[in-house]
Motif scaffolding. Structure first.
Motif, PDB file in Angstrom:
ATOM      1  N   HIS A  90      14.049  21.513  30.849  1.00 13.62           N
ATOM      2  CA  HIS A  90      14.268  22.808  31.478  1.00 13.62           C
ATOM      3  C   HIS A  90      15.696  23.322  31.299  1.00 13.62           C
ATOM      4  CE1 HIS A  90      10.420  22.890  33.731  1.00 13.62           C
ATOM      5  NE2 HIS A  90      10.518  21.589  33.579  1.00 13.62           N
ATOM      6  N   THR A 107      16.181  19.696  35.460  1.00 20.74           N
ATOM      7  CA  THR A 107      15.504  20.624  36.369  1.00 20.74           C
ATOM      8  C   THR A 107      16.465  21.477  37.197  1.00 20.74           C
ATOM      9  OG1 THR A 107      15.280  18.865  38.010  1.00 20.74           O
ATOM     10  CG2 THR A 107      13.408  19.234  36.519  1.00 20.74           C
ATOM     11  N   LYS A 119      16.278  24.979  35.813  1.00 26.11           N
ATOM     12  CA  LYS A 119      14.969  25.635  35.697  1.00 26.11           C
ATOM     13  C   LYS A 119      15.092  27.151  35.707  1.00 26.11           C
ATOM     14  CE  LYS A 119      11.445  22.555  37.531  1.00 26.11           C
ATOM     15  NZ  LYS A 119      10.511  22.318  38.631  1.00 26.11           N
TER      16      LYS A 119
END
Length: 135
Positions: free
Chosen positions: A29, A114, A117
């Motif tokens: 991500h 993440t 993201k």
């Protein structure tokens, strides 16, 4: 016996095969993968650098290696589809999951980076599903 998976670019100019012998499957991500894919993440399989046989179009494969950072991308010069490449450290062949005709036996191991993201990714969980374009 390890099965062999085939893959190709969208226009069919490039084709390859790999043995279904992957050590990792990640969805990355990070901001760079968002820019490289134009999407929320990149879905990549990791295997041994020598685990690829090019069948046609290897001369149509173009590579981009960031000059300062540790990431790369290979793609078809004709249609832009993501294609397998050996990472800069030469330790893994990275195979974009979407370039394969069938999915390998490995399951997704992790979502990585993440903290970066895409802010709109969470909206996909509540968005309506359509089998094609919405009417």
């Amino acid at each position: 016996m390890t099965k062999t998976l085939s893959g190709e670019c969208l226009c069919g100019a490039v084709s390859f095969s790999v043995k279904d012998d992957f050590k990792a499957f990640y969805q990355c991500h990070c901001k760079q993968c968002q820019q490289l894919t134009g999407s929320a993440f990149a879905s990549n399989l990791f295997t041994a650098p020598e685990n690829i046989q090019w069948h046609k179009g290897v001369d149509k494969v173009t590579a981009f290696e960031h000059p300062e950072r540790g990431f790369s991308k290979s793609f078809c010069r004709s249609c832009g589809s993501a294609l397998p490449f050996v990472n800069k450290s030469k330790t893994s062949l990275i195979v974009p999951a979407g370039s394969l005709d069938k999915m390998p036996d490995i399951t997704l191991g992790a979502n990585i980076f993440t903290d970066e993201k895409a802010c709109w990714l969470q909206q996909s969980a509540t968005a309506k599903d359509f089998s094609g374009f919405p009417e």
